[in-house]
Design an enzyme around this catalytic site. Structure first.
Site, PDB file in Angstrom:
ATOM      1  N   GLU A   1       0.814  -1.202   0.000  1.00  9.67           N
ATOM      2  CA  GLU A   1       0.000   0.000   0.000  1.00  9.67           C
ATOM      3  C   GLU A   1       0.856   1.263   0.000  1.00  9.67           C
ATOM      4  OE1 GLU A   1      -2.282  -2.950   2.708  1.00  9.67           O
ATOM      5  OE2 GLU A   1      -0.238  -2.639   1.957  1.00  9.67           O
TER       6      GLU A   1
ATOM      7  N   SER B   1      20.594 -41.771 -11.515  1.00 14.99           N
ATOM      8  CA  SER B   1      19.362 -40.982 -11.568  1.00 14.99           C
ATOM      9  C   SER B   1      19.489 -39.712 -12.397  1.00 14.99           C
ATOM     10  CB  SER B   1      18.924 -40.604 -10.149  1.00 14.99           C
ATOM     11  OG  SER B   1      19.920 -39.824  -9.511  1.00 14.99           O
TER      12      SER B   1
ATOM     13  N   THR C   1      12.407 -41.818   1.448  1.00 16.15           N
ATOM     14  CA  THR C   1      12.235 -42.053   2.886  1.00 16.15           C
ATOM     15  C   THR C   1      11.792 -40.778   3.594  1.00 16.15           C
ATOM     16  OG1 THR C   1      13.925 -43.793   2.870  1.00 16.15           O
ATOM     17  CG2 THR C   1      13.366 -42.805   4.996  1.00 16.15           C
TER      18      THR C   1
END
Length: 360
Positions: free
Chosen positions: A56, A171, A294
């Site tokens: 504001e 991965s 996990t």
């Protein structure tokens, strides 16, 4: 009845608020648009950083005298308290604002009451315009205030058959460069990025944001009960702040100078809620959970995940680790059923965003 002009102004305020994601914690993201007495936009702003002017104030400064007799559109109820900055409700009154339209009521008991102050000063006050849209943009802060813990987004990348690594442990990289770039955006919007000791050892992740300029680096957090992390781990460099959460009796003599949170632990390790309580006390209001299956299972079992973002690559492995380990769910009737809110393509991948229903 809200007019089309009211809707347009509030949507602009919501867009402005999003610019503060990742930079305002422990404060909310807020946007504000001011129109003059004739309904023409004359000022706008957003909360840029904690301790700085609120939305504001930025908008009022831009509007100047043109704000008198006008309308302020704010995504969150104007605050009514004096902290590092003054109360925005009084600033709007002093500027001569005649009408205030806000989207979401402030749930913070220390700041609420701005609407009452405005009404007492003679301003017209309207609440709830585009409330769902504004709440979605500020959901992390709102959730943290309501629940007293950080908002948690669990992110993972997996093959189409739900594997995050092949049988030999490889991965990198299951997901596409486009998906990985989007993960850096998620990091930039979070106050903290959390992994477990297993991920820290296996992947040696860096966890800092790359490729995005002008952001505040999130706190990198490693949940490591026995303080097994190596002193040479990449996450311990000076690219971003790092916290290692360890058990009270953990031997951490090999980690001189590292910020440690010593928390109570049992035979299963440090509890999820103990970690979140510590992070909340440190001003963290949003967490990006990037740990392995996990740790993700522990968070799910603890009821501490609010949103899930999964990047699914058009790849099949057939063996290897799955995205989620034991989450305390033993039968289909106990399954955690999510609400999908978005599906988007990132390169060859599909990003699915889902929320956890309230009360689940």
């Amino acid at each position: 009845m809200a007019t089309a002009a009211d809707m347009d102004a509030m949507r602009r305020a919501i867009t402005l608020a999003a610019r503060g994601l990742g930079s305002t914690s422990p404060n909310p993201v807020v946007g504000c648009v001011i129109t003059d007495a004739a309904g023409q936009p004359v000022g706008e702003g957003f909360h840029q950083r904690a301790g700085g002017p609120h939305a504001e104030i930025h908008a009022l400064r831009a509007a100047g005298e043109r704000a008198r007799g006008g309308t302020a559109y704010v995504t969150l109820e104007p605050c009514n308290h004096t902290g590092r900055t003054g109360p925005c409700s009084q600033a709007l009154v002093d500027a001569g604002i005649a009408r205030v339209v806000y989207a979401v009521a402030d749930p913070n008991p220390q700041a609420t009451g701005g609407a009452d102050t405005l009404r007492a000063a003679g301003a017209e006050v309207v609440c709830g315009l585009l409330g769902e849209e504004a709440e979605a943009g500020n959901i992390a802060w709102l959730t943290a205030v309501r629940l007293g813990r950080p908002y948690v987004l669990w992110k993972y990348a997996a093959t189409l058959d739900g594997r995050i690594a092949a049988a030999d442990g490889t991965s990198r990289w299951i997901s596409s460069p486009e998906s990985r770039a989007d993960v850096h955006r998620l990091r930039a919007e979070a106050d903290a990025v959390v992994v477990g000791s297993g991920t820290a050892r296996a992947d040696d992740p860096h966890l800092a944001v790359r490729g995005i300029e002008g952001i505040t680096q999130p706190l990198r957090v490693v949940l490591d009960t026995r303080a097994a992390i190596l002193s040479t781990a990449r996450v311990l460099d000076d690219a971003a702040p790092t916290l290692v959460a360890v058990a009270e009796d953990a031997d951490a003599r090999h980690l001189p100078g590292v910020d440690l949170a010593r928390l109570s632990a049992d035979e299963r390790g440090i509890g999820v809620h103990a970690l979140l309580t510590e992070l909340y006390a440190r001003g963290v209001r949003s967490v990006l959970l990037e740990g392995g299956p996990t740790l993700a299972g522990s968070f799910i079992a603890a009821g501490a995940v609010d949103k899930v973002v999964g990047y699914l690559a058009p790849v099949l492995l057939g063996a290897g680790r799955t995205a989620l380990a034991d989450a305390g769910i033993s039968t289909l009737t106990e399954a955690l059923r999510l609400d999908v809110i978005e599906t988007v393509r990132f390169g060859p991948d599909l990003r699915i965003t889902a929320t956890v229903p309230k009360g689940a």
